[in-house]
Design a protein around this motif. Structure first.
Motif, PDB file in Angstrom:
ATOM      1  N   UNK A 113       0.875  -1.097   0.005  1.00  0.00           N
ATOM      2  CA  UNK A 113       0.143  -0.015   0.040  1.00  0.00           C
ATOM      3  C   UNK A 113       0.934   1.337  -0.121  1.00  0.00           C
ATOM      4  N   UNK A 114       0.209   2.290  -0.423  1.00  0.00           N
ATOM      5  CA  UNK A 114       1.137   3.511  -0.490  1.00  0.00           C
ATOM      6  C   UNK A 114       0.308   4.782   0.440  1.00  0.00           C
ATOM      7  N   UNK A 115       1.132   5.293   1.044  1.00  0.00           N
ATOM      8  CA  UNK A 115       0.823   6.725   1.542  1.00  0.00           C
ATOM      9  C   UNK A 115      -0.017   6.288   2.918  1.00  0.00           C
ATOM     10  N   UNK A 116       0.050   5.225   3.687  1.00  0.00           N
ATOM     11  CA  UNK A 116      -0.536   4.824   4.783  1.00  0.00           C
ATOM     12  C   UNK A 116       0.017   5.557   5.901  1.00  0.00           C
ATOM     13  N   UNK A 117      -0.804   6.068   6.856  1.00  0.00           N
ATOM     14  CA  UNK A 117      -0.291   6.218   8.358  1.00  0.00           C
ATOM     15  C   UNK A 117      -0.756   5.163   9.151  1.00  0.00           C
ATOM     16  N   UNK A 118       0.227   4.502   9.696  1.00  0.00           N
ATOM     17  CA  UNK A 118      -0.513   3.257  10.490  1.00  0.00           C
ATOM     18  C   UNK A 118      -0.012   3.348  11.884  1.00  0.00           C
ATOM     19  N   UNK A 119      -0.697   3.496  12.892  1.00  0.00           N
ATOM     20  CA  UNK A 119      -0.501   3.556  14.387  1.00  0.00           C
ATOM     21  C   UNK A 119      -0.810   2.217  14.969  1.00  0.00           C
ATOM     22  N   UNK A 120       0.200   1.808  15.938  1.00  0.00           N
ATOM     23  CA  UNK A 120       0.100   0.431  16.333  1.00  0.00           C
ATOM     24  C   UNK A 120       0.522   0.173  17.667  1.00  0.00           C
ATOM     25  N   UNK A 121       0.195  -0.367  18.794  1.00  0.00           N
ATOM     26  CA  UNK A 121       0.704  -0.878  19.919  1.00  0.00           C
ATOM     27  C   UNK A 121       1.505  -2.036  20.013  1.00  0.00           C
ATOM     28  N   UNK A 122       1.783  -2.514  18.638  1.00  0.00           N
ATOM     29  CA  UNK A 122       2.379  -3.960  18.474  1.00  0.00           C
ATOM     30  C   UNK A 122       3.596  -3.844  17.924  1.00  0.00           C
TER      31      UNK A 122
END
Length: 253
Positions: A113-122
């Motif tokens: 995928x392109x230009x994602x903003x992913x926030x994670x607690x993993x």
């Protein structure tokens, strides 16, 4: 002795696929369904399997399975679920992925995928998506759970509350017949509940091994998620509830 070897093979199949059916095992071993039922009953008596309608699942009680073992459990089905879920997440979106082997599988499918903003607690997901140069990765701080690389606690919740996500992708430890989404760690549950509250659309990814399991803490109900991705149709009552609650049920078998 042959019976012992067969039961060992049945256990191996259950560990790989999460669930075994009487009919399938009878065909695999070319023996009667009565013999398979006897094998499953004996394995259940020793606590290694739990009998369910038409077959058996791995026994879990209220203790979670080790994280490395969970990665291998029903791996092919998790990959199919993840691929289908990722296909419904467009480029240029903001996404939260929480702790779990199913959400890790989704992270792998987001590498293109392109230009994602992913926030994670993993931390595992952060490491996976570091391989996507077009993806901005933000790690929600908190207390490290060394067993699975998860971050939980009040700091995690506080950070998540600063965002409004286009999509949240969550996993769970169990799904009961009331349609309740369950987990083992109350701090992780608090994080998951905050994720759902801060998202415009929420996706649950849970394979068939989560059916008929028990876990002590309630995250939410299926009525609280937009879409439920799984590999095998859940029971008729759950299917009817999804329809009544307008929760999309997406099967990947």
């Amino acid at each position: 002795m042959a019976e012992t070897f067969r039961q060992s093979d049945i256990l191996s199949i259950a560990q790989a696929e999460g669930r075994v059916s009487v009919e399938d095992l009878a065909e695999r071993f070319n023996i009667s369904v009565q013999t398979i039922r006897k094998d499953l009953s004996e394995l259940a008596e020793t606590g290694r399997l739990k009998r369910v309608h038409g077959g058996a699942i791995l026994a879990s009680g209220v203790t979670n399975i080790g994280y490395d073992d969970r990665r291998d459990l029903n791996r092919a089905a998790k990959a199919r679920i993840a691929k289908r879920c990722a296909a419904d997440i467009p480029d240029n979106a903001s996404v939260f992925l929480n702790i779990g082997t199913s959400t890790e599988a989704v992270a792998h499918e987001l590498l293109g995928h392109r230009n994602l903003m992913v926030v994670t607690n993993n931390l595992n997901i952060a490491h996976i998506l570091a391989g996507n140069a077009s993806c901005e990765v933000i790690v929600a701080g908190g207390t490290l759970r060394r067993s699975d690389g998860g971050l939980t606690g009040p700091m995690t919740v506080q950070m998540i509350q600063a965002f409004k996500f286009d999509y949240a992708v969550i996993g769970c430890s169990a799904l009961d017949q009331d349609g309740d989404i369950l987990d083992f760690d109350i701090e992780e549950v608090g994080v998951s509940q905050t994720i759902l509250a801060q998202s415009r659309a929420s996706f649950l990814v849970a394979d068939t091994t989560k059916f008929d399991r028990a876990a002590p803490v309630r995250i939410a109900s299926l009525k609280d998620v937009s879409r439920f991705y799984t590999d095998v149709a859940p029971s008729t009552p759950i299917t009817k509830k999804c329809a009544r609650w307008k929760t999309d049920l997406v099967l990947t078998h």
